[in-house]
Enzyme design. Structure first.
Site, short mmCIF file in Angstrom:
data_model
loop_
_atom_site.label_atom_id
_atom_site.label_comp_id
_atom_site.label_asym_id
_atom_site.label_seq_id
_atom_site.Cartn_x
_atom_site.Cartn_y
_atom_site.Cartn_z
N LYS A 22 25.59 27.44 57.26
CA LYS A 22 26.61 26.57 57.84
C LYS A 22 27.61 26.11 56.79
O LYS A 22 28.83 26.19 56.99
CB LYS A 22 25.96 25.34 58.47
N ASN A 23 27.11 25.65 55.65
CA ASN A 23 28.01 25.03 54.66
C ASN A 23 28.80 26.05 53.86
O ASN A 23 29.72 25.69 53.12
CB ASN A 23 27.22 24.10 53.74
N ARG A 99 33.78 16.38 60.33
CA ARG A 99 34.48 15.97 59.12
C ARG A 99 34.77 17.13 58.18
O ARG A 99 35.62 17.04 57.32
CB ARG A 99 33.75 14.84 58.42
N ARG A 128 31.68 8.66 52.88
CA ARG A 128 32.24 10.01 52.70
C ARG A 128 33.74 9.98 52.35
O ARG A 128 34.58 10.50 53.08
CB ARG A 128 32.01 10.86 53.95
N PRO A 129 34.14 9.31 51.27
CA PRO A 129 35.57 9.29 50.90
C PRO A 129 36.09 10.68 50.56
O PRO A 129 35.30 11.60 50.31
CB PRO A 129 35.59 8.38 49.68
N ILE A 130 37.41 10.84 50.55
CA ILE A 130 38.00 12.13 50.15
C ILE A 130 38.95 11.95 48.97
O ILE A 130 39.81 12.80 48.71
CB ILE A 130 38.74 12.80 51.33
N ASP A 313 20.46 17.79 50.85
CA ASP A 313 20.27 18.26 52.23
C ASP A 313 18.84 18.67 52.53
O ASP A 313 18.51 18.98 53.67
CB ASP A 313 21.19 19.46 52.51
N ILE A 335 22.81 11.12 45.87
CA ILE A 335 24.11 11.62 46.33
C ILE A 335 24.73 10.74 47.39
O ILE A 335 25.89 10.33 47.28
CB ILE A 335 23.98 13.07 46.87
N ARG A 405 24.07 21.03 65.30
CA ARG A 405 25.17 21.24 64.34
C ARG A 405 24.74 22.16 63.21
O ARG A 405 25.59 22.80 62.58
CB ARG A 405 25.62 19.89 63.76
C1 EPZ Z 1 28.87 18.91 51.36
O1 EPZ Z 1 29.42 17.69 51.79
C2 EPZ Z 1 27.96 19.38 52.47
N1 EPZ Z 1 28.73 19.61 53.69
C3 EPZ Z 1 26.87 18.34 52.73
O2 EPZ Z 1 25.98 18.86 53.71
C4 EPZ Z 1 26.09 18.12 51.43
O3 EPZ Z 1 25.15 17.09 51.63
C5 EPZ Z 1 27.04 17.73 50.30
O4 EPZ Z 1 28.08 18.73 50.16
C6 EPZ Z 1 26.33 17.61 48.95
O5 EPZ Z 1 25.70 18.80 48.64
C7 EPZ Z 1 29.43 20.76 53.82
O6 EPZ Z 1 29.45 21.61 52.94
C8 EPZ Z 1 30.19 20.94 55.11
P1 EPZ Z 1 30.34 16.02 48.30
P2 EPZ Z 1 30.64 17.03 50.95
O7 EPZ Z 1 31.83 15.93 48.29
O8 EPZ Z 1 31.50 18.07 50.39
C9 EPZ Z 1 31.18 11.55 46.90
C10 EPZ Z 1 24.67 18.82 55.66
O9 EPZ Z 1 23.68 18.15 55.96
N2 EPZ Z 1 32.59 11.89 47.08
O10 EPZ Z 1 29.67 16.96 47.37
O11 EPZ Z 1 31.27 15.98 51.80
C11 EPZ Z 1 30.43 11.50 48.22
O12 EPZ Z 1 30.56 10.22 48.82
C12 EPZ Z 1 25.85 18.16 54.98
O13 EPZ Z 1 24.78 20.07 55.84
C13 EPZ Z 1 33.56 10.99 46.68
O14 EPZ Z 1 33.26 9.91 46.17
O15 EPZ Z 1 29.83 16.31 49.77
C14 EPZ Z 1 29.01 11.79 47.79
O16 EPZ Z 1 28.44 10.58 47.30
C15 EPZ Z 1 25.65 16.66 54.81
N3 EPZ Z 1 34.88 11.31 46.85
C16 EPZ Z 1 29.17 12.75 46.61
O17 EPZ Z 1 30.53 12.61 46.18
C17 EPZ Z 1 35.26 12.52 47.40
O18 EPZ Z 1 36.48 12.78 47.50
C18 EPZ Z 1 28.95 14.22 46.96
O19 EPZ Z 1 29.76 14.52 48.08
C19 EPZ Z 1 34.26 13.42 47.81
C20 EPZ Z 1 32.93 13.09 47.63
#
Ligand code: EPZ
Length: 427
Positions: A22-23, A99, A128-130, A313, A335, A405
């Site tokens: 999926k990811n 998202r 989940r900030p971006i 995950d 995380i 999902r």
């Molecule tokens: C991806 O989410 C995955 N989703 C998540 O899987 C997975 O848990 C995560 O990576 C970590 O491995 C997809 O690939 C669609 P991150 P993502 O940006 O990209 C912080 C599942 O169950 N952060 O690596 O959103 C964030 O809050 C899902 O399949 C910021 O602060 O995760 C987190 O604490 C859940 N600012 C950390 O970084 C940002 O701009 C890691 O988030 C982005 C992230």
């Protein structure tokens, strides 16, 4: 709404096919925006999130066709053609449901010179900030505007110049958006402390197959030499290492012996190590991984971490397994800030888990008992299924839209292994 009924206590054995990841799929699909030629993705899992992303791409004017596949086949072939983009806005009503839609920001910006995406907002596991997505795109020359719940990214005339960005926190999605924005930039771009997940490698491999020039694939330092244009490709989505790890926990908690077909052991080493530490036998096989548990389970202490560390995950699924271990396991979720919502539901099944902030102490118990439980997020719902497979009596898991999902035809796959499981609609 649908629910799943499980009669626990059945030892799982046999072969289970692991689907496409999926990811990985959710970051490969938006790559179609980067070219006006067709992109064909094979081994796409049949998941609600994939359907949602297909609908989002159609909103942009991207044509999508699903090649014929027999109902009994797992996985699908989808061809996407972004010949002409008729709309560069990802609307709130679609983004709020999924998202991962934020992953169109980088490629749409690269293709059209501008992109507007509804801010995804938080979800059950965290806010989940971006911000890191936006900082990386700004470092590559984009101008970012935030207004009315939307983010708009604008490239200078002539396209993104490229640049350099070092992530303060490892972010999978931000690394993916930055990569997809940089591949057709006018100059060179570098990313430091980039995510190294296998799904990132899959993205880099697809982009390279489309003509991108990327160095350092698989490492946390990536260099992207912008090229004028990308061409179409045909590409197979990698196997889902999280689905494979989830079914490994399901096999182990029932004292079973299961072959995870298509699993790639090299992509799940931290999970394999945790399972072996817990007393589970895990062996690589041609085209898969064999998982067997024939003795008592042992307690494990670990923290989640970015790849190659133990995947966040997989935390909920391992926790369910450790409920049946001898001794107390200590898990630390580094995380996400709210990823223990499966704990109260597991405790209602007789588990003995205490949480304090980011740490959970899982006291092993001699048995779990079936109960009516409610899924709260994708991986939490899988942990309840895993517990239900080992629990005495019947478990009913509600709010299956979370499960759908991320797990393709879960009850069919588990039934292949001898689980007594069925899905009932409309309660
Ligand atoms: C991806 O989410 C995955 N989703 C998540 O899987 C997975 O848990 C995560 O990576 C970590 O491995 C997809 O690939 C669609 P991150 P993502 O940006 O990209 C912080 C599942 O169950 N952060 O690596 O959103 C964030 O809050 C899902 O399949 C910021 O602060 O995760 C987190 O604490 C859940 N600012 C950390 O970084 C940002 O701009 C890691 O988030 C982005 C992230």
């Amino acid at each position: 709404m649908d629910k799943i009924i499980i009669e626990g206590g059945k030892r799982l054995s046999g072969t289970i096919p692991v689907s496409g990841a999926k990811n990985a799929a959710l970051t490969l699909l938006p790559c179609a925006l980067l070219t006006d030629e067709p992109l064909t993705l094979r081994n796409l899992p049949r998941l609600a999130d994939i359907d949602g992303f297909q609908h989002l791409m159609n909103q942009f004017g991207v044509s999508t066709t699903i090649a014929g596949s027999r109902p009994e086949d797992f996985g699908r072939v989808m061809t996407l053609a972004a010949t002409r983009i008729t709309n560069s806005v990802a609307p709130y009503e679609l983004v709020r449901k999924m998202r991962a839609s934020i992953l169109v920001l980088g490629p749409m910006l690269a293709r059209m010179g501008e992109a507007t995406v509804s801010l995804p907002g938080g979800c059950a596991i965290g806010n989940r900030p971006i911000d890191l997505h936006l900082k990386a795109l700004e470092a590559f020359g984009a101008h970012i505007e935030l207004a009315a719940g939307y983010v708009k990214a604008i490239a200078p005339d002539g396209g993104l110049p490229g640049g350099r960005y070092s992530f303060p926190v490892v972010s999978v999605g931000a690394t993916e958006n930055a990569l997809m924005a940089a591949v057709t930039a006018r100059g060179k771009s570098t990313l430091h402390n980039a995510a190294r997940e296998p799904e990132i490698v899959d993205l880099c491999n697809l982009l390279a197959a489309m003509g991108a020039e990327i160095e350092g694939i698989g490492t946390s330092d990536l260099t992207i030499h912008g090229v004028p244009r990308l061409h179409g490709a045909t590409y197979r989505v990698m196997s889902d290492r999280i689905e494979a790890g989830s079914y490994a926990c399901a096999a182990a908690i029932t004292g079973g012996d299961v072959f995870l077909k298509h699993a790639v052991i090299e992509e799940m080493e931290a999970t394999v190590q945790a399972l072996r530490d817990a007393g589970v036998h895990v062996e690589p096989r041609p085209d898969g991984v064999q998982v067997a548990a024939d003795g008592p389970l042992r307690a494990v202490t670990l923290s989640t971490a970015p790849y190659p560390g133990f995947a966040t995950d997989m935390q909920a699924q391992l926790m369910a397994l450790l409920c049946r271990a001898e001794g107390a396991s200590v898990l630390t979720e580094t995380i996400f800030e709210n990823r223990y919502m499966h704990v109260p539901e597991l405790n209602r099944m007789g588990a003995h888990i205490e949480t304090s902030g980011r740490t959970a102490i899982v006291h092993g118990v001699p048995r779990l008992t079936g109960a009516e439980v409610m899924a709260t997020d994708l991986r939490a719902s899988m942990s309840l299924v895993i517990a239900g497979l080992a629990a005495e009596g019947e478990t009913q898991v509600h709010r299956l839209y979370h499960l759908d999902r991320g797990y393709e035809r879960l009850e069919e796959k588990l039934a292949l292994l001898g689980a007594q499981i069925e899905r009932l609609g409309g309660d």
